[in-house]
Write a protein that holds these residues in place. Structure first.
Motif, short mmCIF file in Angstrom:
data_model
loop_
_atom_site.label_atom_id
_atom_site.label_comp_id
_atom_site.label_asym_id
_atom_site.label_seq_id
_atom_site.Cartn_x
_atom_site.Cartn_y
_atom_site.Cartn_z
N ALA D 147 13.78 -91.05 30.62
CA ALA D 147 13.50 -89.75 30.58
C ALA D 147 12.01 -89.63 30.00
CB ALA D 147 14.34 -88.90 29.64
N GLY D 148 11.58 -89.92 29.25
CA GLY D 148 10.19 -89.52 28.66
C GLY D 148 9.12 -90.25 29.68
N LEU D 149 9.37 -91.27 30.07
CA LEU D 149 8.29 -91.85 30.97
C LEU D 149 8.35 -91.28 32.26
CD1 LEU D 149 6.27 -93.92 31.39
CD2 LEU D 149 8.11 -95.61 32.09
N THR D 150 9.63 -90.56 32.67
CA THR D 150 9.58 -89.90 34.13
C THR D 150 8.78 -88.51 33.76
OG1 THR D 150 11.78 -90.73 34.81
CG2 THR D 150 11.10 -88.66 35.56
N ALA D 151 8.83 -87.82 32.77
CA ALA D 151 8.21 -86.98 32.62
C ALA D 151 6.62 -87.00 32.35
CB ALA D 151 8.55 -86.07 31.21
N VAL D 165 -0.41 -74.60 34.78
CA VAL D 165 0.90 -74.13 34.56
C VAL D 165 1.80 -74.87 35.25
CG1 VAL D 165 2.33 -72.21 35.18
CG2 VAL D 165 -0.04 -71.84 34.71
N VAL D 166 2.91 -75.36 34.29
CA VAL D 166 3.88 -76.41 34.47
C VAL D 166 5.22 -75.75 34.53
CG1 VAL D 166 4.65 -78.90 33.83
CG2 VAL D 166 2.46 -78.28 33.86
N VAL D 167 5.96 -75.92 35.51
CA VAL D 167 7.40 -75.78 35.55
C VAL D 167 8.35 -76.62 35.19
CG1 VAL D 167 9.35 -74.60 36.85
CG2 VAL D 167 6.95 -73.82 37.16
N ALA D 168 9.26 -76.54 34.06
CA ALA D 168 10.03 -77.45 34.12
C ALA D 168 11.57 -76.92 34.14
CB ALA D 168 10.10 -77.88 32.22
N GLN D 169 12.42 -77.54 34.73
CA GLN D 169 13.85 -76.93 35.14
C GLN D 169 14.72 -77.26 34.42
OE1 GLN D 169 14.01 -78.38 39.30
NE2 GLN D 169 12.72 -76.72 40.19
N GLY D 170 15.40 -76.38 33.69
CA GLY D 170 16.49 -76.83 32.84
C GLY D 170 15.97 -77.69 31.60
N THR D 171 17.13 -78.14 30.92
CA THR D 171 16.94 -78.45 29.52
C THR D 171 17.35 -79.98 29.16
OG1 THR D 171 18.69 -77.30 28.76
CG2 THR D 171 16.87 -76.20 28.58
N GLY D 172 17.20 -80.66 30.19
CA GLY D 172 17.90 -82.22 30.15
C GLY D 172 16.87 -82.77 29.60
N ARG D 324 31.72 -87.04 29.35
CA ARG D 324 31.92 -85.79 29.43
C ARG D 324 30.95 -84.74 28.86
NH1 ARG D 324 33.39 -81.62 26.99
NH2 ARG D 324 32.58 -82.37 24.84
N ILE D 325 30.13 -84.89 27.94
CA ILE D 325 29.09 -83.94 27.42
C ILE D 325 28.19 -83.85 28.63
CG2 ILE D 325 27.25 -83.81 26.04
CD1 ILE D 325 28.91 -85.38 23.91
N MET D 326 27.65 -84.83 29.15
CA MET D 326 26.72 -84.94 30.19
C MET D 326 27.31 -84.06 31.47
SD MET D 326 24.19 -87.43 32.03
CE MET D 326 22.89 -87.26 30.90
N GLU D 327 28.57 -84.46 31.81
CA GLU D 327 29.11 -83.82 32.85
C GLU D 327 29.37 -82.32 32.86
OE1 GLU D 327 31.30 -86.17 35.99
OE2 GLU D 327 32.31 -86.82 34.24
N ALA D 328 29.76 -82.09 31.37
CA ALA D 328 30.10 -80.66 31.19
C ALA D 328 28.62 -79.76 31.09
CB ALA D 328 30.82 -80.25 29.85
N ASN D 329 27.54 -80.76 30.81
CA ASN D 329 26.18 -79.91 30.66
C ASN D 329 25.97 -79.30 29.29
OD1 ASN D 329 23.63 -79.60 31.85
ND2 ASN D 329 23.92 -77.92 32.67
N GLU D 330 26.82 -79.89 28.60
CA GLU D 330 26.89 -79.24 27.04
C GLU D 330 25.42 -79.70 26.32
OE1 GLU D 330 30.33 -80.45 25.09
OE2 GLU D 330 31.61 -79.47 26.45
N HIS D 331 24.93 -80.96 26.61
CA HIS D 331 23.75 -81.32 25.93
C HIS D 331 22.32 -80.67 26.24
CE1 HIS D 331 23.35 -82.75 29.83
NE2 HIS D 331 22.03 -83.18 29.70
N ILE D 332 21.62 -80.73 25.23
CA ILE D 332 20.14 -80.33 25.44
C ILE D 332 19.24 -81.39 25.15
CG2 ILE D 332 18.52 -78.54 24.53
CD1 ILE D 332 20.90 -76.97 23.26
N GLY D 333 18.35 -81.53 26.17
CA GLY D 333 17.57 -82.91 25.86
C GLY D 333 18.34 -84.05 26.08
N LYS D 334 18.44 -84.83 25.10
CA LYS D 334 19.04 -86.21 25.10
C LYS D 334 20.30 -86.51 24.47
CE LYS D 334 17.52 -89.32 27.04
NZ LYS D 334 17.73 -89.90 28.53
#
Lengths: 340, 340, 340, 340
Positions: D147-151, D165-172, D324-334
């Motif tokens: 994740a860090g290196l992709t960013a 100006v940079v757009v980041a999509q979502g909070t993964g 489950r957390i990732m599929e439910a999209n409950e996480h923020i960041g990692k």
């Protein structure tokens, strides 16, 4: 054309080496594509000092000073780029609008090849003025065309980015702009000077490391030490013959030495060619920048709120004193001159 | 490991300044990720001459010569990059696989920091060998690791493209490779030399303009004239202290001077710093290149069918004669040495 | 202003969708910084076809056609860039002089936002004309402003260099220019078309591989096969919605797909986003280029002697026939129209 | 090799779709050039979720998870790059050491093509580990390889710099890293999400503008408005088929859309090809980055003190819950997973 006077005052140099003298000149309406800028301030660069001494060829008489800030007083037919009242800079190279440097684009310099900014009004192509950030005073804005843009172009040429280490030499206008802009890029800045008092000003502008070159004449070794032996990613060299060799030795492998000044004189500079080769150093000559680069600089100043540093402000009748200050190296950052 | 002998012959330098002498060494099987290359030829660079004179530190005794070509004789466990029988070069910097130069990537040079190519077998990481074009002889392929790649990297650093003007200085291995590769990029080439006979060889390789520097010591002015005053886009400087100033003066605005050699000596080089600044010259130090660059070079040679120029081929017992030829500057392009 | 007529003929479109009709207009002397070009030829692009159908907004009535070549008939005060008699192109984007594309630089297109080239005289800023190579006829030169420059910019955006593989799609004006210019860069060219006869023309211009897409609708697989599975370094996509997905699949890892046309329609194009991501493809939109780019193109044509390919030449009274030819896809390379 | 156990625990997937199960494995001493890393933490990416579901081919059984952090437990012969005790990451692509992406460099991914990080010890080439910043915990460090290196790579590909100006999509994980790293580059950041609570976290990390895409599904129009109509310089697209079209429309002329994810599914993505062409958009596929890029990222984190954001930390026996957390999209960041 309401509001434009018929005549205005300018400070004109009659011949090589003469001091600027007050003259009155007729003001004509701007032609198609032109604007008239009401000048409010100019600032002095080393280049202007050389010019004021009569050492730069060009047409005489002429109005000196490459840098200026003021507001649009009138626009000619077809101008849409700016409007009356806009606060603007004039461009150092009014014919270098964008792209890489070419002789054609760089053929004009305000104050050298044509009239400059030490006058109440400048008539110029609308393509050659740049809107200045709202938070800057006229005096602050007048630091941008040469010193600010040279600093900007140096960092761009070296692809300055977060984590880089940048060396700024001394506390003149370019170097302090390098300090401020390099910090805005996320870089670490090493500032050199012979004066602790001047270094202290640099620290207030964000310099991370201060190197007194009277104490450490081998300042390149200090740069090496501060960087764990690695060297700096970018060294902005203002001295030329007196500093370029050390700048190469202060530079990290694959790093950049921006050649932006010849404060050390107009002769040759000796570089350690084996070091330059083995360490894959990039030396690159910088001459200010284009109108597009100037616009990018202004956009960055707006976003960051950076304010250029001006140590002295004088009246336009005090040009000899401005010259004395620069020659005595009493200034820190820029010497500004207001235009009445 | 079938087919590998137990022992093999190498030419080894016992101490700084000694001539290479024949020794026998045991040959061990390649470890994981390693290959054994059966060397067939090497070629001599100025850098090797300096090394053979004992002027480059490093471990003694050692096998000299940075460049080599041969075929894969054996591969260790896990090697998939090459197969037995593949014709390959060894890399000048075996630890610089790709990317920009760094001290870590450049820490090794064959023949300097570790054993080089003047031996029948070289054991090396599979990542550090490069398949060579099929149309090249072993001798021709042996010109690539240092001279060919230096020429390639110089043109890449200057972003050489169709329509550019490139200056190659003299008729050594790098310069003649510059001639050939610059032509392949669609550039116009100006070649300088003190010898009309050598220039004639350059012409057969594609040089468009020939400048005898005995006749025209101010060769940079000739470059200006040939380019309508514009100057060259890329000057590949091999002399350093004796040529760098003129190289800067021969260069077009925003052009590149590639610093690839110090044939003029290891001292400093004086450059006209005002010219470098005003003309926005890029001087950049080149040290050969990475394995990935080497692969790009080979791909280009395959497509274009370029064959490097070799004027002398000697036996490996004739190293003193090879050194004499280079010091006397009798060679054109490369001096090759075969390995029995 | 000697020699300029008082009035001249133009082909003018009265309203959206109307055919150009002959009108007479007064010719006024060029203002400061302006030139008057005596137009001799124009050529038709897909973009002009759309414009002639009335589908591009802008002021009506107007003179259509973005491309033109002719000679300078008069220059206004202060013009030094060109002289009377110089053979020139007008620029596609007369306000994009140099640098990267911006909305301000691209705000004008000849024939769309202002009068175009289908007239005997065009009055334009001296900064917006480009001297054309001496070896080109007026008709050949008239192919450069849009098609030639689009091809050039595509290759530059993809950093085309020796050894690269380039795919050109079809045999329109851009694609055949890609063939010629890619060869000048030392690239290998794969040309696709539905017609063997058209492919044969491409072969005479240097295309290395010919792919009939009627025979091989999965042409991207042929590109893969021709490149040993690697894919092409640069694919110049002219179809958009009908071809972009395959262009991505034809592209090598880290390669470039230049998006230069929407021949397939103005809707969206579907791309295999997983492939684009995994193969690190660069897709980049190209819209012609700047005056500086145009000058670089001309310099390359001069050096290489390339002559653009024109299959049809018509009189300016035959615009409907020119449109019919393009819609029927009967042309190869460019359709030219002479101006009396 | 003192201190290394004979056997260690790993979480192994036996076949496609099976959950990781605890196994014991023998630990062998590192070979030449290898190191053994004692793993302390891993983090989950969308890519790992797909892998855990059995959708990525490769050898079975295998240890999943591409990302890991720990410390060097042992080094093999000849290793100088790291020492025992150094805290390190393993590289996402252990064979991509530097330079541009190529199939050979990208042929391996930890957890996909070979064993990954969900085990107590990983044996790997010393060239494929990267020292992590001292201020990061193991869990924080474990967010960097993917994740860090992709960013980081996305911002580098778009040449992110001050004022952009940079757009980041979502909070993964990638998007929040984009927020932090873009701020370090001096950029202004616009963050989108369907959740105000998640946006609030983004704001604490430096996001300048927050756009709730439930409220503003046409978020690209909001980006236009926030930028005065100009659009963003860089949009980091994580959705692919569900977002790429809007990302193109949110982008400034000559700006960059980094294609880094396919959260919207593996099908095609439709882009407005006319917009992409006319606005000269650069779309570029990003797949993580090289070891050298990873080192640059770590250097920047050190200088800036940035700490990645982790919302959940689980034991390695809780992998189903992490999924489950990732599929439910409950996480923020990692989502981090510790290794006992």
């Amino acid at each position: 054309m309401t509001g434009l006077p018929d005549r205005y005052s300018a400070m004109m140099i009659s011949e090589a080496g003469a001091m600027p003298e007050l003259v009155e000149r007729p003001l004509v309406a701007p032609g198609p594509g032109e604007v008239v800028v009401r000048m409010r301030a100019t600032t002095m660069n080393f280049h202007d000092l050389v010019n004021l001494k009569g050492l730069i060829r060009g047409p005489w008489p002429r109005v000196p000073m490459s840098d200026g800030a003021g507001e649009i007083a009138a626009i000619g037919p077809g101008v849409r780029r700016v409007a009356v009242g806009d606060r603007v800079n004039t461009a150092f190279h009014p014919t270098w609008l964008a792209g890489r440097p070419t002789p054609a684009r760089k053929r004009h310099i305000l104050g050298d090849t044509c009239d400059g900014c030490l006058q109440q009004y400048v008539t110029i192509s609308a393509e050659a003025v740049i809107k200045v950030p709202a938070h800057l005073s006229d005096i602050e804005a007048a630091t941008l065309p040469c010193a600010g843009l040279t600093a900007w172009s140096s960092l761009r040429e070296g692809a300055c980015s977060v984590g880089d280490v940048v060396v700024a030499q001394g506390t003149g206008g370019v170097s302090l702009a390098v300090v401020q802009l390099a910090k805005a890029h996320g870089a670490t800045v090493i500032l050199t000077s012979r004066s602790d008092a001047k270094l202290a000003v640099g620290a207030t502008l964000g310099a991370d490391h201060l190197v007194n070159t009277t104490q450490f004449p081998e300042w390149h070794l200090v740069v090496r030490e501060l960087t764990g032996g690695r060297g700096a990613d970018i060294v902005v060299d203002v001295g030329g013959s007196t500093s370029l060799g050390r700048s190469v030795q202060a530079c990290a492998m694959d790093g950049t030495v921006a050649i932006v000044g010849v404060l050390g004189g107009f002769g040759g500079a000796e570089i350690p060619v084996g070091v330059a080769m083995m360490a894959n150093i990039h030396l690159v000559g910088i001459t200010v920048g284009s109108v597009a680069d100037h616009e990018d600089l202004c956009r960055t100043l707006e976003v960051t709120g950076i304010r250029p540093y001006v140590s002295h402000t004088l009246a336009w009748t005090e040009m000899p004193e401005a010259m004395r200050i620069m020659e005595a190296n009493e200034h820190i950052g820029k010497i500004a001159v207001t235009i009445p």
